[in-house]
Design a protein around this motif. Structure first.
Motif, PDB file in Angstrom:
ATOM      1  N   LEU A 111     -13.936  -4.130   6.348  1.00 10.74           N
ATOM      2  CA  LEU A 111     -13.648  -3.971   7.769  1.00 10.74           C
ATOM      3  C   LEU A 111     -12.253  -3.193   7.734  1.00 10.74           C
ATOM      4  O   LEU A 111     -11.321  -3.315   7.076  1.00 10.74           O
ATOM      5  CB  LEU A 111     -13.261  -5.399   8.363  1.00 10.74           C
ATOM      6  N   VAL A 173      -5.467  -2.320   8.964  1.00  9.47           N
ATOM      7  CA  VAL A 173      -5.645  -3.602   8.001  1.00  9.47           C
ATOM      8  C   VAL A 173      -7.055  -3.406   7.422  1.00  9.47           C
ATOM      9  O   VAL A 173      -7.984  -3.052   8.109  1.00  9.47           O
ATOM     10  CB  VAL A 173      -5.615  -4.942   9.102  1.00  9.47           C
ATOM     11  N   VAL A 175      -9.843  -5.224   5.358  1.00  9.17           N
ATOM     12  CA  VAL A 175     -10.524  -6.369   4.836  1.00  9.17           C
ATOM     13  C   VAL A 175     -11.742  -6.348   4.235  1.00  9.17           C
ATOM     14  O   VAL A 175     -12.654  -5.638   4.560  1.00  9.17           O
ATOM     15  CB  VAL A 175     -10.774  -7.646   5.859  1.00  9.17           C
ATOM     16  N   SER A 182     -12.725 -14.078  -3.094  1.00  6.98           N
ATOM     17  CA  SER A 182     -11.560 -14.192  -2.120  1.00  6.98           C
ATOM     18  C   SER A 182     -11.640 -13.303  -1.053  1.00  6.98           C
ATOM     19  O   SER A 182     -12.606 -12.130  -1.362  1.00  6.98           O
ATOM     20  CB  SER A 182     -10.161 -13.885  -2.793  1.00  6.98           C
ATOM     21  N   LEU A 183     -10.911 -13.242   0.017  1.00 10.79           N
ATOM     22  CA  LEU A 183     -11.061 -11.959   1.127  1.00 10.79           C
ATOM     23  C   LEU A 183      -9.875 -11.247   0.732  1.00 10.79           C
ATOM     24  O   LEU A 183      -8.680 -11.312   1.065  1.00 10.79           O
ATOM     25  CB  LEU A 183     -11.017 -12.827   2.266  1.00 10.79           C
ATOM     26  N   ASN A 185      -7.453  -8.397   1.705  1.00 11.92           N
ATOM     27  CA  ASN A 185      -6.791  -7.660   2.640  1.00 11.92           C
ATOM     28  C   ASN A 185      -5.492  -7.248   2.520  1.00 11.92           C
ATOM     29  O   ASN A 185      -4.731  -7.751   1.657  1.00 11.92           O
ATOM     30  CB  ASN A 185      -6.755  -8.812   3.995  1.00 11.92           C
ATOM     31  N   ASP A 186      -5.404  -6.153   2.789  1.00  2.00           N
ATOM     32  CA  ASP A 186      -4.086  -5.439   2.961  1.00  2.00           C
ATOM     33  C   ASP A 186      -3.883  -4.362   4.070  1.00  2.00           C
ATOM     34  O   ASP A 186      -4.773  -4.027   4.753  1.00  2.00           O
ATOM     35  CB  ASP A 186      -4.072  -4.677   1.299  1.00  2.00           C
ATOM     36  N   LEU A 187      -2.605  -3.999   4.006  1.00  7.44           N
ATOM     37  CA  LEU A 187      -2.184  -2.947   4.936  1.00  7.44           C
ATOM     38  C   LEU A 187      -2.332  -1.409   4.315  1.00  7.44           C
ATOM     39  O   LEU A 187      -1.835  -1.197   3.107  1.00  7.44           O
ATOM     40  CB  LEU A 187      -0.839  -3.068   5.495  1.00  7.44           C
ATOM     41  N   GLU A 215      -7.800  -2.869  -6.524  1.00  9.99           N
ATOM     42  CA  GLU A 215      -6.733  -3.823  -6.293  1.00  9.99           C
ATOM     43  C   GLU A 215      -7.418  -4.759  -5.062  1.00  9.99           C
ATOM     44  O   GLU A 215      -7.358  -6.073  -5.026  1.00  9.99           O
ATOM     45  CB  GLU A 215      -5.423  -3.583  -6.147  1.00  9.99           C
TER      46      GLU A 215
END
Lengths: 420, 249
Positions: A111, A173, A175, A182-183, A185-187, A215
């Motif tokens: 996403l 963002v 995701v 794990s989920l 998620n990063d900017l 990553e």
């Protein structure tokens, strides 16, 4: 050569009315020219479409883990969960003669969100430096710049940017379900926008540097899903895939499946087959028209020479000989026409191959079968059609000569010689 | 033997007529059992896939069918990640990037936090009886236990992702034992098994739910309620974006 008198008679008859012979041969040569050049244009258009369709992103050949397609599971990386030595693999691919470039990639569903708007996309991790040697994503850049290797930056389609209401420099963002459960998620920062004209790419794909996407997905640097490969001649792809499979298994890259575009873009193959199939209709029409023209000419020449045929028959020539003379004349006419046809076709093919007719001022660009096509008619060299058309031309001349030859044998010697 | 057959046949024939109202009530009861008018609970969710296995602790709050808030409390890597449902909107908070994102309704069918539950499962849009027509498919004994088996068929205009649901409920205590979810082509998609029936928050509930996807029988998600309170004081203002972001209660 025992049959030579009939051949010589046929050949000499062509010279009797050289203007008519030249006109008829020119007619056949123009028919040959049009068939070959139209085929060359159609082949050029198809090759161009294949190059465009495969060149925008997929490449002409792709290497994956054997189980990766068709599900494209996150875990099916080349070399399994341990991954592989990516630089060594790329080196092995590029050592293959004919390979123009190779680029590693990772794919994942994820996403991207600007906060208020969230869109499901295909995340694509690429090596920006290598990508340029395989795909034309960089050429499709319309705003901003390519992502910096290693940085958390995204190149997104212009349509996706419109939906998310972001511009280059804006923040997103990202995701995605990662390989460890794990989920991720990063900017990410939007580095630039591209527009390819292909809806799935422009609205549904986000491209980031390989390391940053790996990553996010908790994939080790040695884990990639795909090596995309560019080659010069798209029609060489199936053979190239075979020899790359041999080379990579010999190099110990482990189980790997190398596929040509003809496998992963079968609809393009269908289109190419349809195009070459329709060329035979053109051949049929052109030479069917020619048959009647040539038959008319030969009918006139045999009628003019009916006293000659009568004399030959009276002197003991067999009807078979007469037929052979007329057919020999037709074959000779056909050979002249082919030589003339080749002489006027080859320069035009070479010319339009190197300096193609550009119709984009008339039509603009358009998409066909998911591929952006520039209406530039670069002719290819339709080698097999050159021979097929020559055969068709000869067959046309022979067919056209059958009736006149039959009529020539039916000349009544006594009456004709007596002028009755 | 003949008498037994007549009895079963009679039950089958009579059931659809006589039990329609009761069927609705039973299914509705089971549907609302773990929710109450409001609730607060602590859950351990264990996910096993072919590639990894992990366990998460969750805190969950709900108010009616309109509001729900779920927050991951462990492991620390994911702690603070939270999902808020308010009306028809779903928001996610991601503490690592300190951002709140809104999920489009098209992603309701997606897996929640890598589990075999969908976003839709955890924040149900509405009560089951509003979306499904309910019929009794079987009524009688299974392995010596008296049960009902209900067949839930979506109403023509219901926006649901399943083609059919079958659910088995024990007669004696109205506890669900399993539910089978079929896709729109009528193929079994997943099975939820209920077990460890215990009193939590003053109610008898199945404390453990196990989801097994049919196409990956070796994978599963197990939800275990560690504690549960019902009908607590919660107001709609609790289910705010501010609350979503804050790690504390």
């Amino acid at each position: 050569m025992p049959a030579s008198p009939w051949w010589r008679i046929g050949w000499r008859n062509l010279g009797r009315n050289s203007r008519r012979t030249v006109l008829t041969a020119t007619g056949l040569a123009v028919g040959y020219w049009s068939v070959v050049v139209i085929t060359g244009m159609a082949d050029g258009l198809v090759a161009d479409m294949v190059r465009t369709a495969t060149g925008i992103l997929s490449g002409q050949v792709q290497a994956h883990a054997p189980e990766y397609l068709p599900d494209r599971t996150l875990y099916e990386t080349i070399g399994g969960a341990e991954g592989t030595d990516v630089p060594a693999l790329l080196h092995a691919v590029e050592a293959e003669p004919g390979v123009l470039g190779a680029a590693p990639r990772v794919y994942a569903g994820g996403l991207v969100s600007s906060g208020a708007t969230t869109v499901g996309v295909l995340l694509l991790g690429v090596d920006p430096a290598r990508e340029d040697s395989v795909s034309r994503l960089a050429a499709a850049l319309v705003e901003g710049r390519l992502p910096t290797p290693g940085a958390r930056e995204l190149l997104i389609g212009r349509e996706l940017a419109r939906q998310l209401d972001v511009a280059p420099g804006g923040e997103l963002v990202v995701v995605a379900p990662a390989a460890d459960g794990s989920l991720g998620n990063d900017l990410f920062r939007v580095s630039g926008l591209y527009a390819t004209g292909i809806a799935e790419l422009d609205a549904g794909t986000a491209v980031g540097p390989l390391a940053a996407i790996q990553e996010l997905l908790a994939l080790a640097p040695g884990r990639v899903h795909e090596i995309a490969i560019r080659i010069g001649d798209p029609w060489a792809a199936p053979g190239m895939a075979d020899s790359l499979t041999r080379r990579l298994s010999a190099a110990g890259a482990g189980p790997i499946a190398v596929r040509p575009w003809t496998t992963f873009r079968p609809e393009l193959v269908d289109y190419a087959n349809l195009s070459s199939g329709s060329m035979w209709i053109v051949v049929l029409i052109v030479f069917a028209m020619a048959v009647f023209g040539v038959a008319n000419t030969l009918l006139m020449t045999t009628f003019e020479r009916r006293r000659e045929f009568a004399l030959l028959l009276a002197l003991g020539a067999t009807p078979g000989g007469i037929v052979r003379a007329v057919l020999a004349e037709a074959v000779a006419l056909g050979v002249i026409s082919i030589l003339l046809g080749v002489a006027i076709t080859v320069p035009v093919l070479v010319w339009w191959h190197h300096d193609p007719i550009d119709l984009s001022r008339l039509f603009g660009d358009f998409t066909m079968a998911g591929a952006l096509v520039r209406p530039v008619l670069r002719t290819d060299y339709p080698l097999s059609m050159c021979f097929y058309a020559a055969g068709a031309l000869l067959l046309t001349a022979l067919l056209a000569a059958l009736y006149p030859a039959y009529r020539a044998t039916r000349v009544p010697p006594a009456d004709t010689l007596a002028g009755r | 033997m003949r008498a037994l057959l007549a009895c079963v046949l009679g039950a089958l024939l009579a059931a659809p007529l006589a039990a329609q109202r009761t069927a609705r009530e039973i299914v509705d009861h089971v549907d609302r059992m773990l929710r109450g008018s409001s609730s607060r609970g602590e859950i351990t969710m264990e996910v096993v896939t072919a590639h990894w296995q992990r366990s998460m602790d969750l805190a969950i709050w709900s108010l009616g069918t309109e509001y729900a808030l779920i927050r991951i409390t462990a492991p620390s890597k994911d702690a603070g990640t939270a999902t808020l449902k308010a009306g028809t909107e779903i928001w996610n908070y991601l503490p690592r990037v300190d951002r709140v994102i809104k999920l489009p309704s098209s992603l309701m069918g997606q897996a929640w936090m890598g589990s075999h539950f969908t976003n839709d499962d955890l924040v149900k849009e509405s009560r089951i009886i509003e979306d499904y027509d309910i019929a009794i498919g079987y009524e009688g004994a299974r392995d010596g236990v008296a049960v009902w088996e209900f067949v839930l068929t979506p109403k023509p205009d219901a926006a649901v992702i399943w083609g059919r649901i079958e659910e088995q409920v024990r007669r004696e205590d109205m506890m669900p034992t399993w539910a089978k979810y079929y896709d729109e082509r009528g193929e079994l998609s997943r099975t939820i098994t209920f077990s460890e029936f215990r009193r939590l928050g003053g109610r008898l509930v199945p404390a453990v739910m196990t989801v097994v996807p049919t196409d990956k029988p070796d994978e599963r998600t197990v939800i275990r309620y560690r504690n549960l309170e019902f009908d607590i004081k919660l107001t709609p203002s609790f289910f705010s974006l501010r609350q979503l972001r804050s790690g504390a209660e």
